[in-house]
Design a protein around this motif. Sequence first.
Motif, PDB file in Angstrom:
ATOM      1  N   LEU A 173       0.823  -1.212   0.000  1.00 27.49           N
ATOM      2  CA  LEU A 173       0.000   0.000   0.000  1.00 27.49           C
ATOM      3  C   LEU A 173       0.854   1.258   0.000  1.00 27.49           C
ATOM      4  CD1 LEU A 173      -2.982  -0.842   2.394  1.00 27.49           C
ATOM      5  CD2 LEU A 173      -2.870  -0.992  -0.100  1.00 27.49           C
ATOM      6  N   VAL A 174       1.955   1.236   0.752  1.00 27.78           N
ATOM      7  CA  VAL A 174       2.831   2.408   0.808  1.00 27.78           C
ATOM      8  C   VAL A 174       3.480   2.669  -0.547  1.00 27.78           C
ATOM      9  CG1 VAL A 174       4.962   3.329   1.798  1.00 27.78           C
ATOM     10  CG2 VAL A 174       3.270   2.259   3.287  1.00 27.78           C
ATOM     11  N   ASN A 175       3.915   1.605  -1.200  1.00 25.84           N
ATOM     12  CA  ASN A 175       4.678   1.754  -2.449  1.00 25.84           C
ATOM     13  C   ASN A 175       3.806   1.923  -3.691  1.00 25.84           C
ATOM     14  OD1 ASN A 175       7.058   1.481  -1.013  1.00 25.84           O
ATOM     15  ND2 ASN A 175       7.284  -0.702  -1.462  1.00 25.84           N
ATOM     16  N   GLU A 176       2.602   1.372  -3.672  1.00 33.91           N
ATOM     17  CA  GLU A 176       1.811   1.308  -4.895  1.00 33.91           C
ATOM     18  C   GLU A 176       0.628   2.262  -4.941  1.00 33.91           C
ATOM     19  OE1 GLU A 176       3.002  -0.350  -7.338  1.00 33.91           O
ATOM     20  OE2 GLU A 176       4.593  -1.228  -6.116  1.00 33.91           O
ATOM     21  N   THR A 177       0.429   3.054  -3.903  1.00 33.36           N
ATOM     22  CA  THR A 177      -0.671   4.016  -3.917  1.00 33.36           C
ATOM     23  C   THR A 177      -0.139   5.420  -3.666  1.00 33.36           C
ATOM     24  OG1 THR A 177      -1.163   3.783  -1.534  1.00 33.36           O
ATOM     25  CG2 THR A 177      -2.277   2.271  -3.054  1.00 33.36           C
ATOM     26  N   LYS A 178      -0.884   6.387  -4.149  1.00 33.49           N
ATOM     27  CA  LYS A 178      -0.530   7.796  -3.949  1.00 33.49           C
ATOM     28  C   LYS A 178      -1.812   8.555  -3.637  1.00 33.49           C
ATOM     29  CE  LYS A 178       2.734   9.584  -6.499  1.00 33.49           C
ATOM     30  NZ  LYS A 178       3.772  10.039  -5.566  1.00 33.49           N
ATOM     31  N   PHE A 179      -1.757   9.430  -2.631  1.00 30.63           N
ATOM     32  CA  PHE A 179      -2.948  10.115  -2.140  1.00 30.63           C
ATOM     33  C   PHE A 179      -2.742  11.618  -2.061  1.00 30.63           C
ATOM     34  CE2 PHE A 179      -3.864   5.879  -0.757  1.00 30.63           C
ATOM     35  CZ  PHE A 179      -5.238   5.795  -0.643  1.00 30.63           C
ATOM     36  N   GLY A 180      -3.858  12.338  -2.077  1.00 31.66           N
ATOM     37  CA  GLY A 180      -3.858  13.746  -1.739  1.00 31.66           C
ATOM     38  C   GLY A 180      -4.187  14.664  -2.893  1.00 31.66           C
ATOM     39  N   ALA A 181      -4.796  15.800  -2.564  1.00 34.28           N
ATOM     40  CA  ALA A 181      -5.184  16.792  -3.564  1.00 34.28           C
ATOM     41  C   ALA A 181      -3.973  17.243  -4.362  1.00 34.28           C
ATOM     42  CB  ALA A 181      -5.842  17.986  -2.875  1.00 34.28           C
ATOM     43  N   GLY A 182      -4.085  17.176  -5.686  1.00 36.32           N
ATOM     44  CA  GLY A 182      -3.017  17.627  -6.562  1.00 36.32           C
ATOM     45  C   GLY A 182      -1.907  16.637  -6.801  1.00 36.32           C
ATOM     46  N   HIS A 183      -1.861  15.550  -6.049  1.00 40.20           N
ATOM     47  CA  HIS A 183      -0.771  14.590  -6.178  1.00 40.20           C
ATOM     48  C   HIS A 183      -0.991  13.669  -7.378  1.00 40.20           C
ATOM     49  CE1 HIS A 183       0.692  14.895  -1.722  1.00 40.20           C
ATOM     50  NE2 HIS A 183       0.555  16.070  -2.321  1.00 40.20           N
ATOM     51  N   GLY A 184       0.116  13.288  -8.023  1.00 39.29           N
ATOM     52  CA  GLY A 184       0.037  12.394  -9.168  1.00 39.29           C
ATOM     53  C   GLY A 184       1.393  11.780  -9.459  1.00 39.29           C
ATOM     54  N   PHE A 185       1.550  11.300 -10.690  1.00 39.44           N
ATOM     55  CA  PHE A 185       2.778  10.615 -11.103  1.00 39.44           C
ATOM     56  C   PHE A 185       3.435  11.385 -12.243  1.00 39.44           C
ATOM     57  CE2 PHE A 185      -0.222   7.448  -9.543  1.00 39.44           C
ATOM     58  CZ  PHE A 185       0.535   6.759  -8.607  1.00 39.44           C
ATOM     59  N   GLN A 186       4.738  11.233 -12.361  1.00 34.66           N
ATOM     60  CA  GLN A 186       5.474  11.917 -13.412  1.00 34.66           C
ATOM     61  C   GLN A 186       6.318  10.924 -14.205  1.00 34.66           C
ATOM     62  OE1 GLN A 186       4.889  15.126 -14.028  1.00 34.66           O
ATOM     63  NE2 GLN A 186       3.515  15.215 -12.247  1.00 34.66           N
TER      64      GLN A 186
END
Length: 471
Positions: A173-186
């Motif tokens: 869960l720590v490594n494979e998810t991303k949370f929060g307003a405005g957050h994403g991947f690059q």
Amino acid sequence: MNKINGADLMAAGFKQGKILGEALAVIAAHLSDMDHASLIALMSDLRSRPEQYLDHPVLEDLATKMIEEAAAPLDATIPLNDKAANYKIYGEAAIDPGAIKQMDYAMRLPVTVGGALMPDAHQGYGLPIGGVLAAKNAVIPYGVGVDIGCRMALSIYDIPYTVMDEDKLKKILVNETKFGAGHGFQGKDRADHAVLDNDAFNMTPFVKQLKDKAWSQLGSSGGGNHFVEFGVIEFAQRDEALNINAGQYLALLSHSGSRGFGATIAGYYTRLAKDLCKLPKEAANLAWLDMHTAEGQEYWMAMNLAGDYAAACHQVIHRKVAALVGGQLLATVENHHNFAWKEQLNGEEVIVHRKGATPAGKGVMGIIPGSMAAPGFLVRGKGEESAINSASHGAGRQLSRTRAEKEISKVDMAAVLAANNVTLIGAGLDEAPMAYKDIHAVMAAQDALVDVVAKFSPRIVRMADDGSKED
């Protein structure tokens, strides 16, 4: 068939709005055989002299509407009906008066043909959270909500939870998810999905310029009450439809929506609706777009694209996690809320808005979560028409975020989590279990709406830890 568009009519003197949309509809239905120049000349004359077309076999109705529009005051307010139409309230004793007041306003709209309030309801913007509203030929952006297509997704594995390494699950869960307003991947971390090839991204310049943001946030989750969690799902008896035997299984449950992409669409079309549909101040956030207009059809396409995008976000998350968990998938179940559907009610097509409400037509599967320390339930709808074929989308808040942060201590929250064997990653006091209603009471209030198929108990819960307040 003659091709004519809104830009052609605007060049002929029409203004952006409902009349332009209706003119396009009349042309498509009755005047498509005319040559382009003659049609433009006719529509330009109609725009200049609508009174000359009051006896026209095709254009009479459109001309009448144009005259009425020209005579209306610029700031004309559409009046509400004097009395709210009847609607069913489930679990009324536990619903705050503000939510009921909002629903009463919604039931006074001249486009309303039905409604219901779910037992997890609480006050929101426009339609209350937990509100279900059926409208005739109208879609209400704030009846859908800001987080368009927000949904639940459940993956059930053929693995007993007891054999799993909880440290491994936490790391996933720590490594494979991303949370929060405005957050994403690059860069190379961005996910790929067929939704990005959807031609609806090219429907307007406004939507097109949001595509890169949507791509960067694909496979991420919002803040607020959004989560991805591992838990134990228990089937008390075999479910034939899912082909799952009685027993306890490892499951992954996620809750999130269309991220910044959907929120930007919601804001844009809500402002447009308010410009075109002026309502009394107390009902202003219930402004609608007529489904017979270009604006209504445009929002409908954008809403459906945002819903597809939200589904894609969950698919990316579950795909990444499944590759690391191992085992075989026994079943996947998904449902969404914060959406509008074309459905039948009393023999006519209506637009059903479910803002924080789960579709519960007969035989339809859904997931109704409790809180980070309370069970959720896999359910099958009974198709109750008085509820507009709906059920709650969760337990519902009993404390606002502000009250929760003031009244709940970290010590108290930690004690509840420990008592329920829950490991929490992220989240603040505003999402503490005590901020939510008793899920068992909520389920009891809607036993006429759904049958419980299985119980899901959270064990490792991942939420935003940066103070994001998206819902």
